[in-house]
Design a protein around this motif. Structure first.
Motif, PDB file in Angstrom:
ATOM      1  N   THR A  23       0.824  -1.199   0.000  1.00  0.00           N
ATOM      2  CA  THR A  23       0.000   0.000   0.000  1.00  0.00           C
ATOM      3  C   THR A  23       0.862   1.253   0.000  1.00  0.00           C
ATOM      4  OG1 THR A  23      -0.134   0.265   2.397  1.00  0.00           O
ATOM      5  CG2 THR A  23      -1.673  -1.280   1.386  1.00  0.00           C
ATOM      6  N   MET A  33      -7.608  -4.236   7.218  1.00  0.00           N
ATOM      7  CA  MET A  33      -7.323  -4.763   5.889  1.00  0.00           C
ATOM      8  C   MET A  33      -8.037  -6.086   5.673  1.00  0.00           C
ATOM      9  SD  MET A  33      -5.341  -2.506   4.547  1.00  0.00           S
ATOM     10  CE  MET A  33      -4.803  -3.408   3.082  1.00  0.00           C
ATOM     11  N   CYS A  95      -7.253  -7.320  -2.395  1.00  0.00           N
ATOM     12  CA  CYS A  95      -7.062  -6.770  -1.062  1.00  0.00           C
ATOM     13  C   CYS A  95      -7.840  -5.462  -0.964  1.00  0.00           C
ATOM     14  CB  CYS A  95      -5.590  -6.549  -0.738  1.00  0.00           C
ATOM     15  SG  CYS A  95      -4.701  -5.437  -1.844  1.00  0.00           S
ATOM     16  N   ALA A  97      -9.027  -2.054   1.895  1.00  0.00           N
ATOM     17  CA  ALA A  97      -8.718  -1.306   3.119  1.00  0.00           C
ATOM     18  C   ALA A  97      -9.919  -0.478   3.540  1.00  0.00           C
ATOM     19  CB  ALA A  97      -7.517  -0.392   2.875  1.00  0.00           C
TER      20      ALA A  97
END
Length: 129
Positions: A23, A33, A95, A97
């Motif tokens: 990131t 996360m 992924c 966040a």
């Protein structure tokens, strides 16, 4: 926050892969996360998540005991070690966040795909039988 997922590939059933999510930004440590996956023709589903300091993790029942999520806030990176892979694990893995908005988090909320603000581009995982 920009997310860059990597580490996918083709593996035989029973094999292992380690996904990484790098990131950008200086506030990585303030984000919960998560990893999600999406198979062709299916909705995106929750796989695993980890809280801001790494103190708590949460897994989908389908991967519990096989996958392990971890993070290093100094490296702005989250990983997911995937062992004992099955053909049904084949999907694009993302992924994601979400900023920590409250001091305490209800772990089950980490599986809510709509609660995540930022997403990586995805990495393909293919498990052959």
């Amino acid at each position: 926050v920009q997310l860059q997922a990597s580490g996918g590939g083709l593996v035989q059933a029973g094999g292992s892969l380690r996904l990484s999510c790098a990131t950008s930004g200086r506030t990585f440590s303030s984000y919960d996360m998560g990893w999600f996956r999406q198979a062709p023709g299916k909705e995106r589903e929750f796989v695993a998540a980890i809280t801001v300091g790494g103190g708590s993790t949460y897994y989908a029942d389908s991967v519990k005991g096989r996958f392990t999520i971890s993070r290093d806030n100094a490296k702005n990176t989250v990983w997911m070690q995937m062992n004992a892979l099955k053909p049904e694990d084949t999907a694009v893995y993302y992924c994601a966040a979400r900023p920590r908005r409250q001091i305490l988090v209800v772990l089950s909320t980490l599986s809510d795909v709509s609660s995540y603000d930022y997403w990586g581009q995805g990495t393909q995982v293919t498990v052959s039988s």
